[in-house]
Write a protein that holds these residues in place. Sequence first.
Motif, PDB file in Angstrom:
ATOM      1  N   GLU A 157       0.823  -1.226   0.000  1.00 17.28           N
ATOM      2  CA  GLU A 157       0.000   0.000   0.000  1.00 17.28           C
ATOM      3  C   GLU A 157       0.853   1.270   0.000  1.00 17.28           C
ATOM      4  O   GLU A 157       0.474   2.279   0.597  1.00 17.28           O
ATOM      5  CB  GLU A 157      -0.931   0.030   1.219  1.00 17.28           C
ATOM      6  N   ALA A 158       1.995   1.218  -0.656  1.00 15.10           N
ATOM      7  CA  ALA A 158       2.943   2.327  -0.559  1.00 15.10           C
ATOM      8  C   ALA A 158       2.530   3.557  -1.350  1.00 15.10           C
ATOM      9  O   ALA A 158       3.057   4.640  -1.117  1.00 15.10           O
ATOM     10  CB  ALA A 158       4.317   1.862  -1.032  1.00 15.10           C
ATOM     11  N   THR A 159       1.591   3.428  -2.264  1.00 16.46           N
ATOM     12  CA  THR A 159       1.198   4.603  -3.046  1.00 16.46           C
ATOM     13  C   THR A 159      -0.085   5.237  -2.499  1.00 16.46           C
ATOM     14  O   THR A 159      -0.555   6.236  -3.030  1.00 16.46           O
ATOM     15  CB  THR A 159       0.981   4.240  -4.541  1.00 16.46           C
ATOM     16  N   SER A 160      -0.612   4.659  -1.407  1.00 14.32           N
ATOM     17  CA  SER A 160      -1.950   5.091  -0.979  1.00 14.32           C
ATOM     18  C   SER A 160      -2.011   6.525  -0.439  1.00 14.32           C
ATOM     19  O   SER A 160      -3.051   7.150  -0.508  1.00 14.32           O
ATOM     20  CB  SER A 160      -2.525   4.102   0.037  1.00 14.32           C
ATOM     21  N   GLY A 161      -0.889   7.054   0.081  1.00 17.70           N
ATOM     22  CA  GLY A 161      -0.960   8.420   0.614  1.00 17.70           C
ATOM     23  C   GLY A 161      -0.570   9.493  -0.390  1.00 17.70           C
ATOM     24  O   GLY A 161      -0.433  10.654  -0.026  1.00 17.70           O
ATOM     25  N   LEU A 162      -0.358   9.106  -1.627  1.00 21.07           N
ATOM     26  CA  LEU A 162       0.180  10.067  -2.594  1.00 21.07           C
ATOM     27  C   LEU A 162      -0.903  10.707  -3.450  1.00 21.07           C
ATOM     28  O   LEU A 162      -1.869  10.042  -3.840  1.00 21.07           O
ATOM     29  CB  LEU A 162       1.178   9.345  -3.516  1.00 21.07           C
ATOM     30  N   ASP A 163      -0.709  11.993  -3.754  1.00 19.56           N
ATOM     31  CA  ASP A 163      -1.661  12.649  -4.658  1.00 19.56           C
ATOM     32  C   ASP A 163      -1.370  12.160  -6.095  1.00 19.56           C
ATOM     33  O   ASP A 163      -0.321  11.556  -6.343  1.00 19.56           O
ATOM     34  CB  ASP A 163      -1.581  14.173  -4.530  1.00 19.56           C
ATOM     35  N   PRO A 164      -2.297  12.405  -7.027  1.00 16.28           N
ATOM     36  CA  PRO A 164      -2.138  11.830  -8.378  1.00 16.28           C
ATOM     37  C   PRO A 164      -0.806  12.181  -9.043  1.00 16.28           C
ATOM     38  O   PRO A 164      -0.199  11.335  -9.704  1.00 16.28           O
ATOM     39  CB  PRO A 164      -3.315  12.422  -9.153  1.00 16.28           C
ATOM     40  N   LYS A 165      -0.301  13.409  -8.831  1.00 13.74           N
ATOM     41  CA  LYS A 165       0.950  13.812  -9.472  1.00 13.74           C
ATOM     42  C   LYS A 165       2.122  13.011  -8.887  1.00 13.74           C
ATOM     43  O   LYS A 165       2.940  12.444  -9.612  1.00 13.74           O
ATOM     44  CB  LYS A 165       1.165  15.319  -9.273  1.00 13.74           C
ATOM     45  N   ALA A 166       2.159  12.969  -7.544  1.00 15.03           N
ATOM     46  CA  ALA A 166       3.240  12.226  -6.870  1.00 15.03           C
ATOM     47  C   ALA A 166       3.161  10.746  -7.227  1.00 15.03           C
ATOM     48  O   ALA A 166       4.171  10.076  -7.437  1.00 15.03           O
ATOM     49  CB  ALA A 166       3.120  12.417  -5.370  1.00 15.03           C
ATOM     50  N   ARG A 167       1.924  10.243  -7.312  1.00 13.02           N
ATOM     51  CA  ARG A 167       1.737   8.823  -7.623  1.00 13.02           C
ATOM     52  C   ARG A 167       2.305   8.510  -9.007  1.00 13.02           C
ATOM     53  O   ARG A 167       3.034   7.537  -9.191  1.00 13.02           O
ATOM     54  CB  ARG A 167       0.248   8.503  -7.554  1.00 13.02           C
ATOM     55  N   ASN A 168       2.015   9.363  -9.960  1.00  6.22           N
ATOM     56  CA  ASN A 168       2.529   9.165 -11.322  1.00  6.22           C
ATOM     57  C   ASN A 168       4.038   9.178 -11.350  1.00  6.22           C
ATOM     58  O   ASN A 168       4.674   8.365 -12.028  1.00  6.22           O
ATOM     59  CB  ASN A 168       2.025  10.300 -12.222  1.00  6.22           C
ATOM     60  N   GLU A 169       4.608  10.124 -10.583  1.00  4.71           N
ATOM     61  CA  GLU A 169       6.061  10.265 -10.505  1.00  4.71           C
ATOM     62  C   GLU A 169       6.677   8.963  -9.947  1.00  4.71           C
ATOM     63  O   GLU A 169       7.631   8.417 -10.503  1.00  4.71           O
ATOM     64  CB  GLU A 169       6.341  11.434  -9.558  1.00  4.71           C
ATOM     65  N   ILE A 170       6.072   8.456  -8.866  1.00  2.00           N
ATOM     66  CA  ILE A 170       6.595   7.243  -8.224  1.00  2.00           C
ATOM     67  C   ILE A 170       6.425   6.035  -9.154  1.00  2.00           C
ATOM     68  O   ILE A 170       7.324   5.191  -9.261  1.00  2.00           O
ATOM     69  CB  ILE A 170       5.848   6.981  -6.884  1.00  2.00           C
ATOM     70  N   LEU A 171       5.297   5.965  -9.831  1.00  2.00           N
ATOM     71  CA  LEU A 171       5.085   4.819 -10.743  1.00  2.00           C
ATOM     72  C   LEU A 171       6.157   4.832 -11.832  1.00  2.00           C
ATOM     73  O   LEU A 171       6.666   3.781 -12.236  1.00  2.00           O
ATOM     74  CB  LEU A 171       3.675   4.854 -11.360  1.00  2.00           C
ATOM     75  N   GLY A 172       6.532   6.038 -12.273  1.00  2.00           N
ATOM     76  CA  GLY A 172       7.612   6.169 -13.268  1.00  2.00           C
ATOM     77  C   GLY A 172       8.934   5.648 -12.703  1.00  2.00           C
ATOM     78  O   GLY A 172       9.688   4.951 -13.401  1.00  2.00           O
ATOM     79  N   VAL A 173       9.192   5.955 -11.425  1.00  2.00           N
ATOM     80  CA  VAL A 173      10.422   5.470 -10.769  1.00  2.00           C
ATOM     81  C   VAL A 173      10.415   3.932 -10.715  1.00  2.00           C
ATOM     82  O   VAL A 173      11.430   3.274 -10.975  1.00  2.00           O
ATOM     83  CB  VAL A 173      10.545   6.064  -9.339  1.00  2.00           C
ATOM     84  N   PHE A 174       9.260   3.356 -10.418  1.00  2.00           N
ATOM     85  CA  PHE A 174       9.163   1.888 -10.350  1.00  2.00           C
ATOM     86  C   PHE A 174       9.437   1.256 -11.720  1.00  2.00           C
ATOM     87  O   PHE A 174      10.140   0.249 -11.826  1.00  2.00           O
ATOM     88  CB  PHE A 174       7.777   1.451  -9.851  1.00  2.00           C
ATOM     89  N   LEU A 175       8.887   1.858 -12.767  1.00  3.54           N
ATOM     90  CA  LEU A 175       9.101   1.314 -14.120  1.00  3.54           C
ATOM     91  C   LEU A 175      10.585   1.374 -14.481  1.00  3.54           C
ATOM     92  O   LEU A 175      11.145   0.445 -15.060  1.00  3.54           O
ATOM     93  CB  LEU A 175       8.261   2.081 -15.146  1.00  3.54           C
ATOM     94  N   GLU A 176      11.223   2.473 -14.111  1.00  2.83           N
ATOM     95  CA  GLU A 176      12.657   2.654 -14.361  1.00  2.83           C
ATOM     96  C   GLU A 176      13.473   1.600 -13.597  1.00  2.83           C
ATOM     97  O   GLU A 176      14.431   1.035 -14.120  1.00  2.83           O
ATOM     98  CB  GLU A 176      13.033   4.082 -13.896  1.00  2.83           C
TER      99      GLU A 176
END
Length: 290
Positions: A157-176
């Motif tokens: 549940e690590a993305t649950s506290g993030l706003d949509p912009k931060a979430r997108n940024e983090i998802l990009g980091v995961f893909l990388e």
Amino acid sequence: MENILEVENLNKTYAESNFELKNITFSIPYGSIVGFIGENGAGKTSTMGAILGTLKVDNGSIKIFNQEIDYSNEKWKEEVGVVFDHMNFPSNLNIIQISNILSYIYQQWDTEKFFHYIEDFSLPKNDKVGNFSRGMSMKLSIAVALSHNTKLLMLDEATSGLDPKARNEILGVFLEFVKDKNRSILLSSHITSDIEKIADYLIFIKKGKIILQTSKKELLDNYAVIQCASTEVGQIDSRVIVSHRYKAGLLEMLVSDKNTIPATFKIEDNSLDEITLLLMEGDCYEGSHA
Ligand SMILES: Nc1ncnc2c1ncn2[C@@H]1O[C@H](COP(=O)(O)OP(=O)(O)OP(=O)(O)O)[C@@H](O)[C@H]1O
């Protein structure tokens, strides 16, 4: 060596509740992101705890980096990054102090990489982390988890506290993170849109049991939710029915191969959200899909 993690026939019965993990079996291929989906209390955190050794299981086998995990020697944890839905750092420390401490804890602590993430995530280096918002805390935990030569990242549940912009940024980091095919992620989330965006494989867990595991492509290409009257169900090959429920007098079914469904049937939906709902709320057929 194609799997970074292999979990086989994991069983656990809690002494203080009726909950059981039942024959949990799955693997995570190198270079992949695996989405772990289940409703509250399904057993996602328990499964992760079992892998990490914080939860003692009754039986089962867990291999990481192609070796049976030796819980008496924590060396393997160097290469496993873990993020739960809360931050574990002392609230009176700032990021610089946390980095200093972690450089003693992790042999392969990468200060440069850590501060690179801190910059990217726009986190203040000198403020006490106890004053961080939930989203900032999650970003810090993710930056730490990524900065000790991590090969397997486990996120509950690590993305649950993030706003949509931060979430997108983090998802990009995961893909990388998985791009070089040597690293993988196990990601549990209630937010199916996050999982839909980045996961390669999906594992659905319900009441302590894995009810379906498949690649995202297979699920989105071939699975579908259909509706019919009970009298029409005989026209469908029972082997493709994964789950069903009654809704407004009709039978709603998740089928694993929409191409076998007669043309007279209407495909209602095949979004991950709808499929998840039917898996969680419907009755699952035993066997063939887990
Ligand atoms: N220490 C414990 N003793 C007894 N029962 C427990 C213990 N820890 C968890 N459980 C039970 O195990 C079940 C699964 O919990 P778990 O936290 O693994 O689910 P989850 O899928 O991670 O849920 P959530 O999405 O709400 O975090 C729950 O019914 C919970 O009450």
